[in-house]
Design a protein around this motif. Structure first.
Motif, PDB file in Angstrom:
ATOM      1  N   ALA A   1     -11.809  42.118  31.574  1.00 35.66           N
ATOM      2  CA  ALA A   1     -12.656  42.283  32.760  1.00 35.66           C
ATOM      3  C   ALA A   1     -13.400  40.987  33.062  1.00 35.66           C
ATOM      4  O   ALA A   1     -13.720  40.210  32.164  1.00 35.66           O
ATOM      5  CB  ALA A   1     -13.652  43.413  32.540  1.00 35.66           C
ATOM      6  N   TRP A   2     -13.676  40.752  34.351  1.00 38.35           N
ATOM      7  CA  TRP A   2     -14.467  39.583  34.724  1.00 38.35           C
ATOM      8  C   TRP A   2     -15.867  39.712  34.125  1.00 38.35           C
ATOM      9  O   TRP A   2     -16.487  40.782  34.178  1.00 38.35           O
ATOM     10  CB  TRP A   2     -14.567  39.457  36.243  1.00 38.35           C
ATOM     11  N   GLY A   3     -16.362  38.601  33.578  1.00 39.34           N
ATOM     12  CA  GLY A   3     -17.686  38.603  32.969  1.00 39.34           C
ATOM     13  C   GLY A   3     -18.738  38.060  33.923  1.00 39.34           C
ATOM     14  O   GLY A   3     -18.782  36.867  34.196  1.00 39.34           O
ATOM     15  N   GLY A   4     -19.555  38.918  34.432  1.00 39.26           N
ATOM     16  CA  GLY A   4     -20.621  38.487  35.323  1.00 39.26           C
ATOM     17  C   GLY A   4     -21.377  39.688  35.852  1.00 39.26           C
ATOM     18  O   GLY A   4     -20.801  40.751  36.081  1.00 39.26           O
ATOM     19  N   ILE A   5     -22.692  39.516  36.037  1.00 43.82           N
ATOM     20  CA  ILE A   5     -23.550  40.605  36.504  1.00 43.82           C
ATOM     21  C   ILE A   5     -24.165  40.205  37.839  1.00 43.82           C
ATOM     22  O   ILE A   5     -24.669  39.087  37.992  1.00 43.82           O
ATOM     23  CB  ILE A   5     -24.637  40.917  35.464  1.00 43.82           C
ATOM     24  N   SER A   6     -24.094  41.119  38.790  1.00 40.03           N
ATOM     25  CA  SER A   6     -24.713  40.888  40.101  1.00 40.03           C
ATOM     26  C   SER A   6     -26.175  41.307  40.043  1.00 40.03           C
ATOM     27  O   SER A   6     -26.465  42.441  39.676  1.00 40.03           O
ATOM     28  CB  SER A   6     -23.977  41.688  41.180  1.00 40.03           C
ATOM     29  N   GLY A   7     -27.073  40.390  40.441  1.00 38.68           N
ATOM     30  CA  GLY A   7     -28.476  40.742  40.299  1.00 38.68           C
ATOM     31  C   GLY A   7     -29.421  40.199  41.339  1.00 38.68           C
ATOM     32  O   GLY A   7     -30.633  40.410  41.230  1.00 38.68           O
ATOM     33  N   LEU A   8     -28.915  39.489  42.355  1.00 34.62           N
ATOM     34  CA  LEU A   8     -29.817  38.812  43.284  1.00 34.62           C
ATOM     35  C   LEU A   8     -30.843  39.744  43.904  1.00 34.62           C
ATOM     36  O   LEU A   8     -32.042  39.472  43.892  1.00 34.62           O
ATOM     37  CB  LEU A   8     -29.012  38.142  44.403  1.00 34.62           C
ATOM     38  N   GLN A   9     -30.383  40.846  44.468  1.00 35.14           N
ATOM     39  CA  GLN A   9     -31.283  41.701  45.236  1.00 35.14           C
ATOM     40  C   GLN A   9     -32.270  42.448  44.352  1.00 35.14           C
ATOM     41  O   GLN A   9     -33.355  42.835  44.815  1.00 35.14           O
ATOM     42  CB  GLN A   9     -30.464  42.692  46.071  1.00 35.14           C
ATOM     43  N   LEU A  10     -31.925  42.625  43.077  1.00 34.67           N
ATOM     44  CA  LEU A  10     -32.715  43.495  42.204  1.00 34.67           C
ATOM     45  C   LEU A  10     -33.521  42.748  41.161  1.00 34.67           C
ATOM     46  O   LEU A  10     -34.265  43.363  40.388  1.00 34.67           O
ATOM     47  CB  LEU A  10     -31.782  44.493  41.507  1.00 34.67           C
ATOM     48  N   SER A  11     -33.401  41.421  41.105  1.00 36.49           N
ATOM     49  CA  SER A  11     -33.972  40.692  39.967  1.00 36.49           C
ATOM     50  C   SER A  11     -35.483  40.819  39.881  1.00 36.49           C
ATOM     51  O   SER A  11     -36.038  41.036  38.794  1.00 36.49           O
ATOM     52  CB  SER A  11     -33.559  39.224  40.027  1.00 36.49           C
TER      53      SER A  11
END
Length: 445
Positions: free
Chosen positions: A327-337
């Motif tokens: 699986a691609w390794g990365g977390i989306s977090g811009l809007q919630l940081s």
């Protein structure tokens, strides 16, 4: 104050001197004064009274993978900067990968800037990349305005951005030190990674074992040794291993010029709670155990860790398979940081002033943006208006990210961003966005 065009008033304004009731005046996109709460509003100025909501400086996120151009289906400047604005972020610095081409020459930088120019809802700067074969490009990139150079000490996950071995690290860092640039480093040692058990499959425990702490610790030791030898400026990206903290403290005590960041996911998520097969939680280095997380928070509190950034690294949903090895390794977090960090910080006895220091003031300082990161005269009028005690439950459908895969789905978070302002203009309020008003930033000379 007579030339003020805009006046913002709040009973809680976070300033470098602390939180207080204040009136903030703005002219031509710049904060001109921070005055007592009951200061008179000048004739002709527009008053925005946000009541008891907190007025804080717009966040500065120095670790974002926008992936544009080339992998725009993963994110893109339009969606990334909208998500950032929705989360109270007013400035981001884009990583040199996973775009195609990567930002490793001046020509490639210009390509990326041309793509970003009309799509940026917030201000955007750019990191360059340090590759095994581009030492000759580092000084030209520096002169062209990149904020520093990203390098990997282990494979990056994309073929077009190979990592530096120890000899090439030394060569690149010597070149960068020659003009007092900044090298920012993904620090995991490839030999320790290769020696770790690699089972693959859906079990998070197996994935965690495949990215051991000693891979981080060894790479950080290597980086510190080179920085000490060359008197170079280095920055450790996305620290997850608390075992490296004593080494970092010792290096700082002897004057090595090293700074450190960590990320919301390391501060708010724990290995014990990651479900098997849930690769929305996969990142490298990985989310570790709760006891490790406690030590990261202690290091934030005592200043060993300088700042908190997202390492927003999205992909299309199909790449988030249930096999942690592939699986691609990365977390989306811009809007919630902001909300995620504030939720955890308040539980640990920290205040919003701490969050602002970690996510705005120190990140702005890291990249030399002295017009960002604080509410004081002479700074850009970049603000977030936050209702810190309001809560919401994360619904992926409500995110502005292009691919709405999130490790925070279903979590209840504190802190609702009511509006975001860029140079005195409201760019988002209650989910409604203006047209893009962001500027492309060069490193201050």
């Amino acid at each position: 104050m007579s030339d003020a065009e805009l006046v913002l008033r709040s009973t809680r304004v976070i300033t470098p001197e602390g939180t207080r009731a204040a009136t903030v005046t703005v002219s031509a996109g710049t904060i001109t004064a921070v005055l007592p709460y009951d200061a008179e509003v000048p004739a002709g100025a527009r008053l925005e009274d946000v009541g008891d909501h907190v007025l804080l400086p717009g966040l500065v996120d120095t670790h974002v993978h926008v992936n544009d151009p080339g992998r725009t289906e993963w994110e893109g400047f339009w969606t990334a900067t909208r998500a950032a604005a929705a989360g109270g972020i007013t400035t981001l610095v884009d990583m040199p990968l996973n775009s195609l081409p990567p930002t490793t020459t001046v020509e490639h930088l210009r390509i990326k800037q041309d793509v970003a120019r009309d799509k940026a809802h917030i201000d955007v700067g750019f990191w360059g990349g340090a590759l095994p074969d581009n030492v000759k490009d580092l000084r030209p990139l520096h002169d062209a305005g990149v904020f520093g150079f990203k390098a990997f000490l282990s494979p990056s996950g994309v073929d077009e951005f190979p990592h530096l071995d120890q000899d090439r690290l030394a060569r690149s860092l010597a070149e960068i030190a020659g003009f007092d640039g900044l090298l920012i480093v993904h620090a995991e040692d490839p030999h320790h990674l290769a020696a770790a058990p690699q089972h693959g499959g859906p079990k998070y425990a197996d994935f965690l074992a495949s990215r051991p702490r000693d891979a981080e610790d060894t790479a950080i030791a290597t980086l510190i040794a080179q920085a000490r030898r060359l008197n170079a400026r280095v920055h450790i990206l996305h620290l997850s291993s608390s075992d490296a903290l004593p080494l970092i403290r010792a290096a700082r005590a002897e004057g090595v010029r090293v700074t450190v960041e960590t990320c919301p996911h390391y501060l708010t998520l724990t290995a014990e709670e990651v479900p098997d097969g849930a690769s929305e939680f996969k990142c490298c280095p990985p989310i570790r155990e709760a006891a490790n997380q406690d030590l990261l928070w202690e290091a934030l509190a005592d200043g060993t860790i300088d700042c908190v950034v997202t390492d927003h690294s999205p992909s299309t949903a199909d790449l988030k398979t249930d096999d942690f090895a592939t699986a691609w390794g990365g977390i989306s977090g811009l809007q919630l940081s902001l909300s995620a960090v504030w939720t955890a910080a308040r539980e640990r006895g920290h205040g919003l002033e701490d969050v602002v220091r970690w996510m705005s003031t120190r990140t702005a300082a890291l990249v030399g943006l002295d017009r960002k990161g604080a509410i004081e005269a002479g700074r850009d009028a970049d603000f977030a208006v936050l209702a810190p005690d309001e809560t919401f439950t994360v619904d992926p459908a409500g995110l502005q990210h292009r691919n709405r895969v999130t490790a925070y789905a279903g979590r209840t978070l504190h802190g609702v961003v009511k509006s975001t302002w860029l140079r005195g203009e409201r760019i988002v309020a209650d989910g409604e966005f203006t047209e893009p008003k962001g500027r492309l930033l060069d490193r201050p000379q």
